[in-house]
Enzyme design. Structure first.
Site, short mmCIF file in Angstrom:
data_model
loop_
_atom_site.label_atom_id
_atom_site.label_comp_id
_atom_site.label_asym_id
_atom_site.label_seq_id
_atom_site.Cartn_x
_atom_site.Cartn_y
_atom_site.Cartn_z
N PHE A 1 0.82 -1.21 0.00
CA PHE A 1 0.00 0.00 0.00
C PHE A 1 0.86 1.27 0.00
CE2 PHE A 1 -2.43 2.92 3.04
CZ PHE A 1 -3.08 3.58 2.00
N SER B 1 2.14 -5.93 8.47
CA SER B 1 1.73 -4.68 9.13
C SER B 1 0.34 -4.67 9.77
CB SER B 1 1.80 -3.53 8.12
OG SER B 1 0.85 -3.72 7.09
N THR C 1 9.70 -11.52 9.00
CA THR C 1 9.86 -10.45 8.01
C THR C 1 10.38 -9.17 8.65
OG1 THR C 1 8.11 -11.34 6.60
CG2 THR C 1 8.66 -9.03 6.32
N THR D 1 6.50 2.86 12.20
CA THR D 1 5.14 3.22 12.58
C THR D 1 5.10 3.92 13.93
OG1 THR D 1 2.99 2.24 13.23
CG2 THR D 1 4.92 0.88 13.54
N TYR E 1 2.76 -7.07 16.29
CA TYR E 1 3.17 -6.24 15.16
C TYR E 1 4.06 -5.08 15.61
CZ TYR E 1 2.93 -2.24 12.01
OH TYR E 1 3.25 -1.14 11.26
N SER F 1 7.46 -6.10 16.89
CA SER F 1 8.40 -6.50 15.84
C SER F 1 8.95 -5.27 15.12
CB SER F 1 7.74 -7.45 14.84
OG SER F 1 6.73 -6.81 14.08
N ASN G 1 -1.43 6.47 11.07
CA ASN G 1 -2.27 5.60 10.24
C ASN G 1 -2.45 6.17 8.83
OD1 ASN G 1 -2.74 4.27 12.76
ND2 ASN G 1 -4.70 3.55 11.98
N TYR H 1 -14.89 -1.87 16.60
CA TYR H 1 -14.38 -2.49 17.83
C TYR H 1 -14.79 -1.69 19.07
CZ TYR H 1 -11.23 -5.56 15.13
OH TYR H 1 -10.72 -6.51 14.29
#
Length: 363
Positions: free
Chosen positions: A11, A84, A99, A133, A169, A172, A198, A226
């Protein structure tokens, strides 16, 4: 420049590749394993450019990475290849460790060997740009938890914020960030790091909130939110992010970290309702799309709030987002309406927008 981009069919990676080919005179070597989220359809517009090359390989494959570096002689590496999706990391963390951590380690070691073959001038101009991120920072206080006079001055993530990852995630990615900085200090690899908020926009795989809601809404399916939908994210239009990344790799200072954010803090429920309102306007039907919203059990360990202080990249490099959330979101919805063929092609039999990341038999 000759820029090696890992994860260039994903993306953010594909947005970056399109930006470089369409707006600069640089060349791109795209290295992508083409997992479920990597799609060469996202690069159709530039695939025939003489300045674009593609190599389908896993970044963990050291032998192939050495060959690619030797063949293409890159002036910079922009490392985006990563697993991700938080929900997927909850269900199966192994791919994320392999990865995001082992892959980054492999690239750093290949880069170290490659640099040993360059002359001093080439070494001085080389950069290893690691794209990360804001989730490595954990989460921030939520305005609903604070007194009114305190919520007016809520903290933001800065480049000095301590790491406190919450999910497999983000843990890592935090690990890969630490590796990159250690290879700078120990081996002198000329690295620069960016941490983004984001992303949203065209070509986003529909496991993520915004594309999932758009496609579910059009098909009359439930729009799952959620918890109560109070989680806050800072939303960044992907093409703004691509511009920022290019500014960093060309102008950023070695050893520095730059946070990249969209200055758009929104609750998840606000985002979903905004999509519904745009669809009510563009594709009206008898009932409001918001009537499809349902509330489901929250994600395990769900971070409450992310928010980026992007003042450093503005003051140092002059970058700021061009899109507001309103303009970017409308462009995104319109793109998905106009690109249903792409949407269908990326959803194979292994994923049909079902919920991921649920823990069975909690300890």
């Amino acid at each position: 420049m000759n820029i090696l981009v890992t994860g260039g069919a994903g993306f953010i990676g594909s947005a970056l590749v399109r930006h470089i080919i369409n707006n600069t005179s640089d060349s791109v070597i795209n290295v992508d394993k083409l997992t479920y989220a990597g799609n060469l359809e996202s690069l159709k517009d530039i695939e025939h450019s003489e300045r674009y090359s593609f190599e389908c390989h896993d970044i963990c494959n050291q032998e192939e990475m050495l060959r690619i570096f030797k063949t293409y002689q890159p002036d910079a590496v922009m490392h985006l290849a990563a697993e991700s999706h938080v929900d997927r990391s909850i269900t199966g963390p192994s791919d994320f460790i392999q990865t995001n951590i082992i892959g980054t380690y492999t690239l750093l070691e290949v880069t170290r060997e490659y640099l040993s073959t360059l002359d001093e001038k080439q070494k001085q101009s080389f950069k290893f740009h690691h794209i990360s991120t804001d989730e490595v920072y954990g989460d921030l206080p939520h305005p609903d938890e604070l007194d009114e006079h305190l919520s007016a001055a809520l903290p933001l993530f800065t480049e000095k914020t301590s790491y406190a990852p919450s999910s497999p995630y983000s843990a890592s990615k935090a690990s890969s960030d630490h590796l990159v900085r250690a290879w700078l200090r120990t081996y002198g690899i000329p690295v620069v790091v960016t941490n983004c908020s984001n992303n949203y926009g065209p070509y986003h795989f529909p496991e993520k909130l915004i594309p999932l809601v758009i496609l579910n809404a059009l098909e009359g399916k439930p729009l799952p939110v959620y918890g109560e939908g109070n989680q806050i994210r800072d939303w960044l239009y992907v093409e703004d992010h691509a511009r920022a990344l290019y500014e960093v790799v060309t102008k950023g200072q070695v050893g520095e970290t730059y946070n990249i954010g969209g200055h758009n803090e929104k609750k998840n429920l606000e985002v979903v309702k905004s999509i519904c309102e745009i669809l009510d306007n563009l594709v009206p039907k008898e009932k409001k799309y918001s009537e499809q919203i349902i509330f489901v059990a929250d994600r395990p360990g769900h971070d409450k709030r992310y928010a980026i202080d992007a003042s450093k990249i503005y003051s140092d490099l002059g970058w700021k987002p061009a899109e507001t959330f309103e303009t970017g979101l409308r462009k995104t919805v319109e793109w998905y309406l106009d690109n249903q063929v792409w949407c269908q092609s990326v959803q194979n039999g292994s994923y049909q927008r079902e919920r991921l990341g649920q823990i069975k038999g909690k300890i």
